[in-house]
Design an enzyme around this catalytic site. Structure first.
Site, short mmCIF file in Angstrom:
data_model
loop_
_atom_site.label_atom_id
_atom_site.label_comp_id
_atom_site.label_asym_id
_atom_site.label_seq_id
_atom_site.Cartn_x
_atom_site.Cartn_y
_atom_site.Cartn_z
N ASP A 187 -37.64 2.40 30.60
CA ASP A 187 -38.26 1.44 30.56
C ASP A 187 -39.59 1.79 29.47
O ASP A 187 -39.77 2.99 29.19
CB ASP A 187 -39.41 1.37 31.85
CG ASP A 187 -40.03 0.16 32.04
OD1 ASP A 187 -39.84 -0.88 31.17
OD2 ASP A 187 -40.86 -0.03 32.75
N HIS A 220 -45.41 3.67 36.67
CA HIS A 220 -44.59 3.54 37.73
C HIS A 220 -44.96 4.02 38.97
O HIS A 220 -45.29 5.13 39.06
CB HIS A 220 -43.04 4.10 37.59
CG HIS A 220 -42.48 3.29 36.36
ND1 HIS A 220 -41.50 3.81 35.64
CD2 HIS A 220 -42.66 2.04 35.68
CE1 HIS A 220 -41.09 3.13 34.54
NE2 HIS A 220 -41.73 1.79 34.52
N SER A 270 -44.19 7.29 33.67
CA SER A 270 -43.71 7.25 35.10
C SER A 270 -43.55 8.67 35.63
O SER A 270 -44.70 9.07 36.18
CB SER A 270 -42.31 6.70 35.06
OG SER A 270 -41.19 7.35 34.56
#
Lengths: 190, 283
Positions: free
Chosen positions: A131, A38, A11
């Site tokens: 995540d 992301h 991300s």
């Protein structure tokens, strides 16, 4: 051990990291690479085209029902979860965000682990969210290989650290070392 | 040793397919909702989520739970029905709708629109807003359908969280909306209520794309982010349903990642806007 696919999650700081990955992966890298980064739900797919221009490998957005092929890098589209079916095709969904993210790394990793079992390599890179932690754990449980970027070398250490808290990775390496390892594993296939 | 089966463990994987098949079969037999041709990875994820929350010890108990516990079955049904939506979702699509589809609709004396899989109605209200701004709404009927009755009831109420309005306003503006978006609703503390004038020509109806057939001949069909959940064969069947429901020259709008390329009907449409997945049925 031979592996049939690599899944990568990242991300914060991901875009620069992706550029590095694609500059290092050679043209003959055959194992398919599937990536969740992301990104803003509103971003369109143009950036994938830009990456593709700079890469040795074919990079494309993953399409629903698309068959996963060797020598190709697939990137999850913005605002959709990306899942892998048992028959090694993609599914897209728009169900709720997971870990505030859609696409979510956990969703890709868990479905990939169940589809590829011990033939999967999972890689958690830089990120400021947890995540990927559950997903890399699932990959390990299903017999796959777990690689986590050394938090000391990551732009944002939170995601690698969370992954390491969830499961003991097989390798903790810098980005360049991870790519070297992937290339070495890929070469063993021939 | 008995593995813990209320959560995912690799041990259940060899039997997973038959567990999942038994579960969707139980839902179909008892309640008539057919998920048998939905993408497996998606169905599995939703079922395992429900499993983890259910208190059941073993996934093999789920079919009988479904048959005997309507409340549980209803929860699972909600899990399997994805209701995530937004007003003016994908603003670029709505911009294209204004530019490329509205001029075609304008040529008809009366306009019939089918919004298939409307969920909680946000996109049906978006459509009504555009039609009102374009001066077409008074001669339009929007049939907004879904199989999820709870979602339909919410759609009918037209009450949405106030927190979302900032994002919806941005979507509306990006889609080419020029009015003040807040004129379309009344704020009431943490909720907003959509204007009655937007609701008046929307018919909310229960319709299941998997098990029900054509119910009207229409000028425009919107079905966005529904087909992604279907296996290829069911996608084809549903596309046939849409084709049969459209008049010649009618318009089909799909989700941003959905297409016709792998259906038998690809040749029977013209692409009006390739990127926004807008197709026109050939004469």
């Amino acid at each position: 051990m031979q592996y049939d696919a690599v899944v990568i999650g990242l991300s914060a700081g991901g875009m620069n990291v992706m550029k590095i990955i694609f500059s290092l992966l050679p043209k003959d890298f055959s194992t398919p690479v599937i990536i969740v980064q992301h990104i803003s739900p509103r971003s369109d797919s143009q950036w994938i085209g830009l990456l593709n221009d700079k890469s040795n490998l074919a990079i494309k957005e993953a399409d629903e029902k698309e068959k996963i092929k060797n020598g190709t890098v697939y990137i999850a589209p913005a605002n959709y979860h990306l899942l892998i079916e048992k028959n090694k095709t993609f599914s897209l969904t728009i169900d709720e965000r997971v870990n505030f993210a859609r696409p979510s790394i956990d969703v890709l990793f868990e479905s990939a682990a169940e589809a590829y079992k011990n033939k999967l390599i999972g890689v958690v890179l830089t990120g400021s969210n947890h995540d990927g932690a559950k997903g890399i754990k699932r990959i390990k449980e299903c017999g796959g290989l777990a690689i986590v970027q050394d938090p000391k070398t990551a732009e944002s250490a939170y995601m690698p650290t969370s992954a390491m808290a969830a499961v003991k990775p097989d390798y903790i390496l810098s980005l360049e070392e991870i790519i070297d390892l992937l290339i070495k594993i890929d070469k063993q296939k021939e | 040793m008995k593995a813990k089966l209320n959560q995912y463990t690799p041990e259940i994987e060899p039997h997973m397919q038959s567990h999942l098949a038994a579960i969707v079969e139980a839902v179909y037999q008892k309640y008539g909702y057919d998920f048998r041709q939905y993408s497996e990875a998606h169905i599995k994820r939703r079922i395992m989520n429900r499993m983890a929350m259910s208190g059941l010890e073993d996934i093999s108990q789920m079919p009988s739970k479904i048959l005997n516990d309507e409340e549980f079955a209803f929860k699972l049904l909600q899990d399997l029905s994805i209701t995530v939506t937004e007003m003016f979702r994908d603003p670029g699509f709505y911009r294209s709708l204004r530019e490329n589809v509205i001029p075609i609709l304008r040529t008809y004396p009366f306009i019939k629109i089918w919004h298939a899989g409307c969920s909680t109605g946000e996109e049906a209200y978006s459509m009504a807003i555009i039609l009102q701004e374009e001066g077409l709404y008074d001669r339009t009927a929007i049939y907004a359908t879904d199989f999820n009755q709870r979602a339909l009831n919410r759609a009918k109420e037209g009450i949405f969280s106030n927190k979302l309005m900032k994002e919806y306003t941005a979507n509306y503006q990006l889609s080419g909306g020029k009015e003040s978006f807040s004129d379309y609703y009344t704020s009431n503390y943490d909720h907003v209520i959509m204007n009655q004038s937007l609701k008046k020509n929307i018919v909310w109806a229960n319709h299941n794309l998997v098990t029900d057939s054509v119910f009207a001949e229409v000028h425009l069909i919107l079905c966005r982010n529904v087909l992604i959940y279907f296996e290829r064969e069911l996608q084809n069947k549903t596309q046939k349903l849409f084709y049969d429901s459209l008049i010649n020259g009618g318009i089909l709008c799909l989700g941003a990642k959905e297409g016709l390329r792998f259906t038998d009907l690809y040749e029977k449409y013209i692409e009006l806007d390739k990127k926004q997945r807008i197709f026109k049925k050939k004469y």
